[in-house]
Design a protein around this motif. Structure first.
Motif, PDB file in Angstrom:
ATOM      1  N   GLY A 243       0.818  -1.287  -0.109  1.00 33.19           N
ATOM      2  CA  GLY A 243      -0.124  -0.130   0.058  1.00 33.19           C
ATOM      3  C   GLY A 243       0.916   1.341   0.138  1.00 33.19           C
ATOM      4  N   HIS A 244       0.264   2.322   0.240  1.00 29.92           N
ATOM      5  CA  HIS A 244       0.869   3.582   0.362  1.00 29.92           C
ATOM      6  C   HIS A 244       0.367   4.571   1.424  1.00 29.92           C
ATOM      7  CE1 HIS A 244      -2.139   5.539  -2.141  1.00 29.92           C
ATOM      8  NE2 HIS A 244      -2.241   4.315  -2.483  1.00 29.92           N
ATOM      9  N   ARG A 245       0.895   5.618   1.666  1.00 26.21           N
ATOM     10  CA  ARG A 245       0.600   6.522   2.714  1.00 26.21           C
ATOM     11  C   ARG A 245       0.012   7.869   2.192  1.00 26.21           C
ATOM     12  NH1 ARG A 245       5.629   6.038   7.147  1.00 26.21           N
ATOM     13  NH2 ARG A 245       5.303   3.850   7.753  1.00 26.21           N
TER      14      ARG A 245
ATOM     15  N   THR B  59      -8.861  -0.218   0.929  1.00 22.25           N
ATOM     16  CA  THR B  59      -8.779  -0.437   2.388  1.00 22.25           C
ATOM     17  C   THR B  59      -8.202   0.449   3.046  1.00 22.25           C
ATOM     18  OG1 THR B  59      -8.947  -2.807   1.792  1.00 22.25           O
ATOM     19  CG2 THR B  59      -8.153  -2.468   4.254  1.00 22.25           C
ATOM     20  N   TYR B  60      -8.804   1.173   4.116  1.00 25.27           N
ATOM     21  CA  TYR B  60      -8.123   2.343   4.860  1.00 25.27           C
ATOM     22  C   TYR B  60      -7.873   1.424   6.157  1.00 25.27           C
ATOM     23  CZ  TYR B  60     -10.500   5.244   1.341  1.00 25.27           C
ATOM     24  OH  TYR B  60     -10.625   5.886   0.259  1.00 25.27           O
ATOM     25  N   LEU B  61      -6.621   1.864   6.565  1.00 21.98           N
ATOM     26  CA  LEU B  61      -6.025   1.315   7.924  1.00 21.98           C
ATOM     27  C   LEU B  61      -6.034   2.526   8.771  1.00 21.98           C
ATOM     28  CD1 LEU B  61      -3.305  -1.053   6.305  1.00 21.98           C
ATOM     29  CD2 LEU B  61      -5.642  -1.788   7.115  1.00 21.98           C
TER      30      LEU B  61
ATOM     31  N   PRO C 129      -2.735   5.043   5.954  1.00 26.57           N
ATOM     32  CA  PRO C 129      -2.254   4.093   5.136  1.00 26.57           C
ATOM     33  C   PRO C 129      -3.399   3.439   4.313  1.00 26.57           C
ATOM     34  CG  PRO C 129      -1.894   3.469   7.607  1.00 26.57           C
ATOM     35  CD  PRO C 129      -2.440   4.733   7.403  1.00 26.57           C
ATOM     36  N   VAL C 130      -3.463   3.286   2.960  1.00 35.37           N
ATOM     37  CA  VAL C 130      -4.303   2.754   2.111  1.00 35.37           C
ATOM     38  C   VAL C 130      -3.845   1.520   1.240  1.00 35.37           C
ATOM     39  CG1 VAL C 130      -5.694   3.400   0.071  1.00 35.37           C
ATOM     40  CG2 VAL C 130      -5.411   5.029   1.931  1.00 35.37           C
ATOM     41  N   LEU C 131      -4.546   0.601   1.034  1.00 40.13           N
ATOM     42  CA  LEU C 131      -4.339  -0.679  -0.058  1.00 40.13           C
ATOM     43  C   LEU C 131      -5.137  -0.356  -0.944  1.00 40.13           C
ATOM     44  CD1 LEU C 131      -4.089  -3.625   2.478  1.00 40.13           C
ATOM     45  CD2 LEU C 131      -2.123  -1.811   1.958  1.00 40.13           C
ATOM     46  N   GLU C 132      -4.638  -0.540  -2.095  1.00 43.33           N
ATOM     47  CA  GLU C 132      -5.512  -0.563  -3.440  1.00 43.33           C
ATOM     48  C   GLU C 132      -6.313  -1.792  -3.803  1.00 43.33           C
ATOM     49  OE1 GLU C 132      -6.423   2.220  -4.424  1.00 43.33           O
ATOM     50  OE2 GLU C 132      -4.972   3.627  -3.696  1.00 43.33           O
TER      51      GLU C 132
END
Length: 384
Positions: free
Chosen positions: A52-54, A365-367, A376-379
């Motif tokens: 993911g990315h921030r 998906t938001y963490l 943090p986000v996962l696509e």
């Protein structure tokens, strides 16, 4: 010899002084169910949470919980008492301040009672944001104008007991009833570490009817009740008892209505929020893992010993406990029956750690977290 005696007397005097100091906590012995489970089977280590990315580094501090509308906007609250909107193009807009807009908001936990701290966030059937602010109470917030309406102040509480630490939140899409947790009637959010060390059972699961204003205590004597989630059929709630590493089920309908049962105990970590995934499972954010190592976890070691806990609460600043927290991200995935289906890890904390909530919306998906300065986000999501 005189110097040695002087030093000894001084040491004894300091020790006696510390012993006589009143402790802020009043713990009871707690016997754990056993050592932490092993990292094998559905708990086997992987790197699912590293892909993911921030977003908004340095702008969002502690995005704890999330809600989303039909237009694709995502809403969250941060440690400085602010409520935010993230549009589908990842533009960030401030909606409102839950409390006072002070220069010190977000700089120290001691400002939180004035600035507010939004925890649970949901959208109701009328498109209004319902926010559980840990210090101030339950609010309805217009997401366009930022206008706030206080529905239930902490000072009002329920059954003659004021709220001190509003936390988890869920809303019935069928009835509009708001379910929420008060993690403690003694400790506010800024003293959460004392709450966890003390291991008291002063938390409650409650409901609020916005039509009548009626507040109902569904369960009391809970160990730091935290995140809650309704089943798809709304026949039960799952809720976390964070301080003892347990997840409970509270039945709303059927023959067992009004009763509770243990779904998961002696967990691999301390559960925070619980959310439904996009594929009818429950996703549980683990705020702090509890791993088997050459020594038992710190909280495991001190759990049976109230005297040690009282002493530590006197002499150790709360911020020092952060040294003991591993930078390890962990999410558990449960089926509708509460069985563990799998887990998702970031063993080195490359993307994030200390996960408060896992929220899925439009393929993302938001963490969430309680203190980190990014989102943090996962696509994509790797299913268990």
């Amino acid at each position: 010899m005189f110097v040695k005696r002087t030093i000894l007397v001084a040491v004894l005097a300091v020790a006696l002084g510390i012993y006589l100091l009143p402790s802020p906590i009043d713990p009871k012995p707690h016997i754990l169910k056993g050592p932490p489970p092993a990292l094998e089977g559905p708990l086997a280590v992987n790197t699912h949470l590293q892909n993911g990315h921030r977003l908004f580094t340095g702008k969002l501090h502690g995005p704890e919980s999330f809600a989303a509308d039909e237009q694709g906007n995502v809403y969250t609250g941060t440690v400085d008492g602010k409520l935010w909107k993230i549009d589908p193009d990842d533009h960030l807009t401030l909606i409102t301040h839950m409390g006072q807009n002070l220069k010190g908001c977000g700089s120290s936990p001691e400002f939180e009672p004035l600035c507010g701290r939004p925890h649970g966030i949901r959208l109701n059937r009328d498109g209004q944001l319902i926010v559980a602010d840990s210090y101030l109470g339950l609010f309805s917030v217009n997401p366009q104008s930022g206008e706030k309406t206080l529905l239930l102040p902490n000072s009002q509480g329920a059954n003659g007991v004021a709220f001190a630490f509003l936390n988890g939140l869920e809303i019935s899409s069928k009835t509009g009833i708001i379910y929420f947790t008060d993690s403690s009637s003694r400790w506010g959010r800024r003293h959460v570490k004392l709450e966890v060390i003390e291991l008291n059972s002063l938390g409650r699961l409650l409901s609020y009817d916005p039509q009548t204003g009626h507040v109902r205590v569904l369960l009391d004597s809970l160990f730091m009740p935290n995140g809650i989630a309704l089943s798809p059929e709304e026949d039960f709630l799952l809720f976390a008892e964070t301080s003892i590493g347990r997840i409970m089920r509270y039945w709303l309908k059927g023959d067992m209505a009004g009763t509770k049962e243990i779904v998961m105990d002696n967990m691999i970590g301390y559960p925070d929020n619980i959310r439904l995934s996009n594929h009818r499972t429950f996703l549980v954010g683990i705020t702090t893992p509890r791993f088997r190592k050459f020594m038992p976890p710190f909280l495991d070691m001190i759990a049976p010993y109230p005297a040690i806990k009282r002493f530590l609460a006197k002499v150790v600043p709360l911020s020092w406990y952060n040294i003991l927290l591993p930078q390890y991200a962990l999410v558990l995935e449960l089926g509708m029956d509460g069985n563990l289906l799998g887990s998702h890890h970031d063993p080195e904390g490359r993307l994030t750690w200390a996960i408060s909530e896992v929220f899925q919306h439009r393929g993302r998906t938001y963490l969430g977290n309680t203190e980190l300065p990014f989102l943090p986000v996962l696509e994509s999501w790797e299913q268990s």
